[in-house]
Design an enzyme around this catalytic site. Sequence first.
Site: not given
Length: 216
Positions: A39, A65-68
Site C-alpha cells: 500500500r 485511498i480507501s480504508q483497508p
Amino acid sequence: MLHGIGMTSQRTRARMIERLREKGIRNEAVLKAMAAVPRHVFVEEALASRAYEDTALPLGMGQTISQPFVVARMIELLLNGRSSLGKTLEVGAGCGYQAAVLAQLTKDVYAVERLGPLLEKAKANMRILQQFNVRLKHADGQLGLPEAGPFDSIIVAAAGSHVPPALLEQLAPGGRLVLPVGAGEQYLSFIEHTPQGYVETRLDAVRFVPLLSGTQ
C-alpha cells in the site's frame, strides 16, 4: 521500494492483515490479496509511514485511498463462495490500490477513473508493480464501461444518491455489485443479479467521496 523499511516493512504489513482478521475479514484469499499489495507504493511519500494504518488517506484532488478494512470488506462480499471474481469492473480507480488488490483475485480487471492526473498515477503504480492484468481507462464511472461488459463483479469507490442504471445493465447474470449509496448518510449496498432480477442487501454504514459525473 516494494518491500519497504520501518513503518512500511513486512512486519508492519502483517499487522495490518491481523487487524483485518480481528475486524471480521475471514476470506483467506482476500487476506492474501491484501497482503500481496504494498500500500505504501500508492500513497504520497509524506504519508508513507501511515500506509498500513487502517484509515483512508488523502490522494489530492479531493480524493482518498480507501480504508483497508473497507477495501477488504467490499471485495470479500464479491468473492465469498466463488473461486474468482471473474471479469471485474472498478469504478473510481484513484491511484490504483484497490485495482491492484482485485488483480490478485482475477485475471481480468477493468478500472475507470474520471480524473486524468489520478489515472496517470494509477498507470505509473501498475508499472512499478508490473501488474499487467489491469486495464485503466479515463471515463465517467457512472456510465460503467459498456464496451467491455458484461461483468461478473463490479465495485464502486464513490457514493451516489442511487445505483447508476448503467452498472446494473452491465452486471452479468449471476454477477455481484457492491457500492456505497447515499447523498448524506451512506450505506454499503450489495446487489446480486439473480434469475428473478436484482436483489439488494443493505449493509454497513460507510463514508465515501461523492460519485461525480463527467471527466477532468
